[in-house]
Write a protein that holds these residues in place. Structure first.
Motif, PDB file in Angstrom:
ATOM      1  N   GLN A 123      41.354  42.843  25.987  1.00  0.00           N
ATOM      2  CA  GLN A 123      42.477  42.390  26.816  1.00  0.00           C
ATOM      3  C   GLN A 123      43.210  43.568  27.452  1.00  0.00           C
ATOM      4  O   GLN A 123      43.655  43.488  28.601  1.00  0.00           O
ATOM      5  N   VAL A 124      43.327  44.678  26.704  1.00  0.00           N
ATOM      6  CA  VAL A 124      43.940  45.883  27.269  1.00  0.00           C
ATOM      7  C   VAL A 124      43.073  46.424  28.404  1.00  0.00           C
ATOM      8  O   VAL A 124      43.583  46.800  29.472  1.00  0.00           O
ATOM      9  N   HIS A 125      41.772  46.468  28.172  1.00  0.00           N
ATOM     10  CA  HIS A 125      40.855  46.933  29.222  1.00  0.00           C
ATOM     11  C   HIS A 125      40.972  46.047  30.468  1.00  0.00           C
ATOM     12  O   HIS A 125      41.007  46.546  31.599  1.00  0.00           O
ATOM     13  N   ALA A 126      41.030  44.745  30.237  1.00  0.00           N
ATOM     14  CA  ALA A 126      41.120  43.801  31.356  1.00  0.00           C
ATOM     15  C   ALA A 126      42.411  44.010  32.140  1.00  0.00           C
ATOM     16  O   ALA A 126      42.406  43.964  33.378  1.00  0.00           O
ATOM     17  N   GLU A 127      43.502  44.224  31.437  1.00  0.00           N
ATOM     18  CA  GLU A 127      44.777  44.454  32.120  1.00  0.00           C
ATOM     19  C   GLU A 127      44.718  45.735  32.951  1.00  0.00           C
ATOM     20  O   GLU A 127      45.185  45.776  34.098  1.00  0.00           O
ATOM     21  N   ALA A 128      44.145  46.788  32.370  1.00  0.00           N
ATOM     22  CA  ALA A 128      44.044  48.054  33.097  1.00  0.00           C
ATOM     23  C   ALA A 128      43.165  47.922  34.328  1.00  0.00           C
ATOM     24  O   ALA A 128      43.414  48.552  35.359  1.00  0.00           O
ATOM     25  N   LEU A 129      42.144  47.073  34.239  1.00  0.00           N
ATOM     26  CA  LEU A 129      41.216  46.887  35.350  1.00  0.00           C
ATOM     27  C   LEU A 129      41.679  45.820  36.338  1.00  0.00           C
ATOM     28  O   LEU A 129      41.047  45.619  37.372  1.00  0.00           O
ATOM     29  N   GLY A 130      42.771  45.136  36.008  1.00  0.00           N
ATOM     30  CA  GLY A 130      43.244  44.055  36.871  1.00  0.00           C
ATOM     31  C   GLY A 130      42.341  42.845  36.830  1.00  0.00           C
ATOM     32  O   GLY A 130      42.157  42.144  37.832  1.00  0.00           O
ATOM     33  N   LYS A 131      41.776  42.554  35.664  1.00  0.00           N
ATOM     34  CA  LYS A 131      40.790  41.481  35.516  1.00  0.00           C
ATOM     35  C   LYS A 131      41.214  40.455  34.468  1.00  0.00           C
ATOM     36  O   LYS A 131      40.372  39.935  33.730  1.00  0.00           O
TER      37      LYS A 131
END
Length: 325
Positions: free
Chosen positions: A162-170
């Protein structure tokens, strides 16, 4: 029911092919050469990380990932990094990842010793990793590009995703992936006879590691979360795992790993990891799981090193296939 039918709908919907077909405005791919001003990608968002709040572009285009979990996350979300480290394996990037998805990604060094000069040369606008891996390099990495670190890797993989997704805007794609995984889990549990039957089946995961003792995996690691999601039982020995991670034994105590079903993988040379010695010995051969034909060798790169939803999807398929034999 065929394995193919277990492919979760949502996960398929956000595969690289589908994302490309949808031509999302903020695809995050290194191949996207659209105008920053037109897409609004000059705007930033604040992401809460293990190192504090970090401002990142809303639509990062040149992403570098420094561990296997981050590479799985990016590819699962349809983002092809411009650079990635490699794990300590002969295949370079982990072998469960489709070749067409990793083709063209620049190798920026071994995972624990990334080449900072090579990373800087790629001119990234986002770096993804974890504090446990590269916390000591945070200052240097942050000078190259905004660096988003989770605290740890492995066990908290879903939260990290979820952190990765937030950083990627996904975030929207991330929800589809998580929902698809939940559907896949439910399908596997049902196919294995339902929750009650599945819970009554005790499963162990054993890993032979070159240069270390044999690991009987506990309940606080990546693969354990997948087993738990399906609802599989775990033997009492797993409660002895240090910090919930693993209970380490010598070949002379391998019988402690016995269970209804035993999966095992090998990291490194089979002889140097004691796999050959152990599986050829009497204690191993006399385990109930072995005598009942319920021992399965699995790919270490997929089951242990992958750490992400793409790996988990494949593992669920293998669990279904093995446990219905």
């Amino acid at each position: 029911m065929t394995l193919r039918s277990f492919r979760p709908r949502a996960l398929a919907a956000v595969s690289l092919t589908a994302v490309a077909a949808l031509t999302l405005a903020a695809c995050g791919s290194s191949d996207d050469s659209g105008s920053d001003s037109a897409s609004g990608s000059d705007a930033t968002r604040t992401v809460k990380t293990a190192m504090g709040d970090v401002k990142v572009k809303k639509a990062p285009r040149r992403v570098v990932v420094l561990d296997t979990a981050e590479l799985d996350s990016a590819l699962t979300l349809g983002v092809k990094p411009v650079g990635a480290t490699h794990a300590d394996v002969t295949s370079g990037f982990l072998n469960y990842l489709p070749k067409d998805q990793v083709a063209g990604i620049e190798d920026v060094g071994q995972m624990m010793t990334p080449n900072l000069e090579a990373i800087a040369g790629l001119k990234p606008d986002l770096i993804l990793t974890s504090k446990i891996r590269h916390g000591d390099k945070y200052a240097e990495l942050s000078k190259i590009a905004p660096t988003v670190m989770t605290e740890n890797t492995g066990y908290p993989w879903k939260e990290n995703f979820q952190v990765h997704a937030e950083a990627l805007g996904k975030e929207a794609e991330a929800k589809m992936v998580a929902d698809g995984y939940a559907d896949h889990v439910a399908d596997v549990t049902k196919a294995l006879g339902g929750k009650e039957k599945v819970a009554a089946t005790e499963v162990n995961m054993v890993r032979f590691v070159e240069g270390a003792d044999i690991r009987i995996y506990g309940k606080k690691n990546y693969i354990a979360t997948i087993l738990a999601d399906v609802g599989l039982g775990r033997p009492a020995i797993t409660d002895k795992a240090k910090d919930g991670f693993s209970y380490d034994v010598s070949p002379e105590k391998i019988d402690l790993a016995d269970a209804d079903v035993v999966f095992h993988s090998t990291y490194g040379d089979p002889k140097k990891s004691k796999e050959t010695e152990t599986t050829g010995g009497g204690l191993w051969k006399n385990m109930d799981a072995v005598k009942n034909g319920k021992v399965f060798a699995v790919d270490d790169q997929l089951w242990i090193q992958g750490i992400g939803y793409t790996a988990a999807d494949k593992i669920l398929g293998e669990l279904h296939k093995s446990l219905t034999k």
